[in-house]
Scaffold this motif. Sequence first.
Motif, PDB file in Angstrom:
ATOM      1  N   THR A 127      39.737   4.303  57.780  1.00 20.15           N
ATOM      2  CA  THR A 127      40.922   4.696  57.047  1.00 20.15           C
ATOM      3  C   THR A 127      41.363   6.084  57.470  1.00 20.15           C
TER       4      THR A 127
ATOM      5  N   GLN B  98      42.460  -6.401  48.889  1.00 23.10           N
ATOM      6  CA  GLN B  98      43.442  -5.384  48.509  1.00 23.10           C
ATOM      7  C   GLN B  98      43.434  -4.216  49.494  1.00 23.10           C
ATOM      8  N   ASP B  99      42.244  -3.785  49.893  1.00 25.38           N
ATOM      9  CA  ASP B  99      42.135  -2.690  50.864  1.00 25.38           C
ATOM     10  C   ASP B  99      42.904  -3.016  52.134  1.00 25.38           C
TER      11      ASP B  99
ATOM     12  N   SER C 283      45.087  -5.390  52.769  1.00 22.41           N
ATOM     13  CA  SER C 283      46.520  -5.619  52.579  1.00 22.41           C
ATOM     14  C   SER C 283      47.277  -4.295  52.549  1.00 22.41           C
ATOM     15  N   ALA C 284      46.591  -3.244  52.089  1.00 18.67           N
ATOM     16  CA  ALA C 284      47.192  -1.913  52.022  1.00 18.67           C
ATOM     17  C   ALA C 284      46.991  -1.120  53.316  1.00 18.67           C
TER      18      ALA C 284
END
Length: 450
Positions: free
Chosen positions: A435, A156-157, A159-160
Amino acid sequence: MKKIILSLLVVIAALILALALLAPRLLGFSIAELGNAVRVSTGMGAKLACSGRYLSGFDHTRNLNDLASYSPANRLLDLHYDDQAGRVTATLMGMGETSATFRPGLGCTLDIGDTSALDGVTVASVVASQAPWPHGNSAPDIIPSLQETLDDILRQDNSAGLNTRALVVIQDGKLVAESYGEKITPQTPLLGWSMGKSLTAILVARSQAVQPEIDISSPLFPHWQDERRRISLENLLQMTSGLAFDETYAPGSDATKMLFGAHSASDIAMQSPLAHPPGEYFSYSSGTTNLLARWVYDQLGARPQTNVDFFQQQILTPLAMSNTTFEVDASGVFVGSSYIYASARDWARLGLLMLNGGDWNDAPLLPEGWVSAASQPNTSTNEPRYGYQFWLNGGGETLRFPELPEDSYFMLGNREQAVMISPSTRTVVVRLGWTRGDYPTGKNFARLLP
């Protein structure tokens, strides 16, 4: 000939005008700061690309993408890799040539001033064993359901677009889940940025445990004979020294000079005047951490070899941290504020040391009571939720991460690096990545608690 020269002058003038108009929007800095911006860009480029290549094993594309996340101007960097010499040289549109050199065991150091003292330093490797983690590198205690959850968080990380590179979960002293991004392994050393501040505090504690005779009375440094003589070691640890230090990461600031332009990183804060009475005001300062690293260096005899030996023998070897490099500045002092590369498993070992109250292998590594003191609120009136170079979840009017236990505390670093220590749940969680914006630390870590 005159026409050619005139034409060149016209082109140069047009280029300068274009930079003046476009730099703030496209490059991220004003033309008035061009000189400082070039120095920051090439210094950062040479340093991070060098460590990225020779410590983390990153290719040029990944290095450049990491650099560009700080400023679009870094896309214009020309990075030259000399693998035989272990050196990376950076220029920005032909300006500001800066290089960084890799030395085994010391990592990469910017070539600023006389660096010859580093050339003779030898560093013994920590040999990894196949004993179960944390004493070795096998992981026989994986919990399938938790592993599935961790893998889902990683998917999920990324993909975002959050660029998570490593996730590790420790429960009751065992490695129970770990997930890694593309081309990252359990042995890959990754930059923790300001998580290194917590390791620096641990280094201070270990030096006090080994040398209890150390005098921690003021002044901490001989030439602090003015009002700074009242600054205590605890003030430095809690970021309440009162010293004026510009932590903004803009061209020409104290922080950028310290990391990308100084022969001695600690000299910048060493020269800072007092802005507040010691102990009363919290001000987050990477310069303060580098003063702690300098203090340890001085206590050990102010020699690069002795400094490195102490860290290897007293921290890395006992904790079986075989994939960690604590980088030094050109003077031989650890850049404690920022430059520690360690695998996710090694970062987790530091978290477990704190979770165990400073004990390792049922023996004290840190002074009795130090971990308790390190995880307590500071004495400032403006931000008590900071201990000895650790961020606290509780201790203030609100929880830093409402989803997580109040007694949890953290190593935190730029690009959303985190190590959570949660005493009430006997859990350590490590997240390493790159990030640019926010990361859902509280939400994701809460999914991993028992």
